[in-house]
Design a protein around this motif. Structure first.
Motif, short mmCIF file in Angstrom:
data_model
loop_
_atom_site.label_atom_id
_atom_site.label_comp_id
_atom_site.label_asym_id
_atom_site.label_seq_id
_atom_site.Cartn_x
_atom_site.Cartn_y
_atom_site.Cartn_z
N ARG A 94 0.83 -1.22 0.00
CA ARG A 94 0.00 0.00 0.00
C ARG A 94 0.85 1.26 0.00
N LYS B 144 -5.91 0.50 5.92
CA LYS B 144 -5.43 0.46 4.53
C LYS B 144 -5.46 1.85 3.87
N LYS B 145 -6.51 2.62 4.14
CA LYS B 145 -6.61 3.95 3.54
C LYS B 145 -5.48 4.85 4.01
N ARG B 146 -5.18 4.81 5.31
CA ARG B 146 -4.10 5.63 5.85
C ARG B 146 -2.74 5.16 5.35
#
Length: 240
Positions: free
Chosen positions: A71, A120-122
């Motif tokens: 990621r 996951k977004k961070r």
């Protein structure tokens, strides 16, 4: 005098990079800017940091969180081109001023026990910020370090994942820098002269890593972040 300063900078920074996973770019870049032109300082940092990460990756691969690493890489693909545009278009002192204030505010929040839940977004956002910081000021470390510190990540996972990410981010950033900003003979000659110092730092840094506990590691992290923020602030205001 500049030669002595160069030796000290590279040796100390390589010890920190090996023992913490983040020390080289954070410590070396501000001081290299006192000796070299901005483009040269950033590119020397990128080359030497890549060499350190390459030398260590097989030893620390078991500590890498590959989900977070993927990621970070995806996020950095967006941040890297943004960073080179900032480098080419924005006044470098204004950029350093903004980065320094962000680092100082977030570090104080961490010291006051502010914590972040990792998701996951961070991971993607932090990867993007790190990519932008790398191509603009040659310092991917602060974004990663603040994030990992805020999530109370264990020192082994922090070092392993950070160094693995550096293998990607530094080589891509160097290629982008050379293509869009050019390079000089000084960059490559200075990097070659620094190699023996790097290998000494690798040995000493590994010894230090094995002897430092998690709490001391966290305190050391805060000191490095505060130093970086204050230094960039002072430099951006023309006080150095």
């Amino acid at each position: 005098m500049e030669i002595i300063a160069f030796i000290i900078i590279i040796l100390v920074a390589s010890v920190l990079q090996t023992s913490t996973g983040f020390g080289f770019s954070i410590l070396a870049t501000p001081f290299l800017l006192l000796i070299f032109e901005p483009i040269e300082a950033i590119q020397i940092n990128l080359i030497l940091s890549f060499i350190i990460s390459s030398a260590l990756i097989m030893k620390i691969r078991k500590d890498v969180d590959f989900g977070i690493l993927r990621r970070f890489v995806v996020g950095s693909a967006v941040g890297l081109p943004i960073g080179i545009l900032i480098f080419l278009l924005v006044d470098i002192n204004k950029l350093k001023l903004g980065v320094s204030l962000i680092i100082l505010v977030l570090t104080i929040m961490l010291i006051l026990k502010f914590r972040i839940n990792q998701n996951k977004k961070r991971d993607l956002i932090v990867g993007g910020l790190s990519g932008a910081f790398t191509t603009s000021i040659g310092m991917p470390g602060p974004a990663l370090l603040i994030y990992f510190s805020g999530t109370d990540t264990q020192k082994e996972k922090l070092r392993g994942t950070t160094l693995a990410f550096y293998l990607f981010i530094y080589i891509v950033s160097l290629i982008i820098q050379v293509i869009f900003a050019g390079t000089t003979k000084t960059v490559w000659v200075s990097s070659l002269w620094a190699l023996p110092l790097i290998f000494v730092g690798l040995y000493l840094g590994q010894l230090l890593f094995e002897r430092i506990n998690q709490n001391a590691f966290r305190i050391f992290t805060y000191i490095i972040l505060l130093f970086t923020g204050i230094y960039l602030l002072i430099e951006s205001l023309g006080l150095l």
